[in-house]
Write a protein that holds these residues in place. Sequence first.
Motif: not given
Lengths: 174, 174
Positions: A11-23, A28-33
């Motif tokens: 799940y974390r990896e999917e989140f990271i990929i989504g973040y790096l690809r700006r998806r 969610l981006a703010e939460q992750w940051e």
Amino acid sequence: MSTNFHEDPVYREEFIIGYLRRRLSADLAEQWESHYLACDDCFEEIRATELLIRGLGEPMVERRRVNDVTVLRFAQSTQLLASSLELNELSNVIRVQNDTKVLIDLSRVSRIDSTGLGVLMNCYCHAVKNAGALKLLNADAPVRRVLSVTKIDSVLQMFEDEATAIASFGLPQA
Amino acid sequence: MNFSGEDLEKLRPKVRLKVCYDVGFFCPDVDDIVQEALMRFMVAARDEKIHNQAAMGAFLNGICRNVVSEYRRRNMRDEPMPEVVPEPPGKSIPEAELFELRDAIAQGMEQLSERDRRVLRAFYLEEKSKDEILKQTGMTDENFRVVLCRAKERFRAIYLERTQHPGNSRHSGI
């Protein structure tokens, strides 16, 4: 909303990929940051993912032109077996680029099977049909042995030296 | 709440990633924005304005957002409206650093088996979901996790090796 990024690595990896690809959505981006700014572990995971993506995205076959001859070399040590990703890329590189005078450097190939031989022969046929040629360079002893046993070495010329191999294609066409 | 110089240096690449995500990786003022955000954060910490340590990431994220907003406002006031350029995918590591790491990345890739590379390419580059990959490859969920974690561990080690030996890198961005 609170997400435990440490609970499930996939799940974390999917989140990271989504973040790096700006998806990711802005929320969610703010939460992750907010999370990785305080979490060394997750930040290191982002970096590792980026390195891994970079490595996976590297071309597996390096291509350069010497006169009008295309020299192909595998970027890493490899085995040309049925399951090899390199085989597919090798075939694509030759067909998509429509190269007809091709020299394949096998110095990084430690093993080859019937599928690998089949791909080499397909590439050879493609080159010959287009009035070109395909030759091999620097094959290791095990690969050379397979080429010899299958008599493919009587069809595909092999060379030890790149300059000699390139010269054997003849003068560049004007 | 006190932060040492070492803590600050640990925060810098994280803040840099956050800022790059917002203003673009090629923005020439990234380092200035990062410095300003870190300075405000240190001042807030010194003045004991960070009451909830668990929300430290969100607090720092808020500071970054403010600094970036101010930067954007200032730019819009001082300069003509910039041409909208599509933003490339987010990156956490500058291209120059990735270039310097290419040998380490290639080595990391060589350690991955053919199957692992195939699975990882599907996950990271083709962006297939875990379920799709399991269906296609016949792997179990556990196997998939092992492949993913093993690869991430290797690439994390490459990243950490680099950061623990900063003399290997001429830049400070990583």
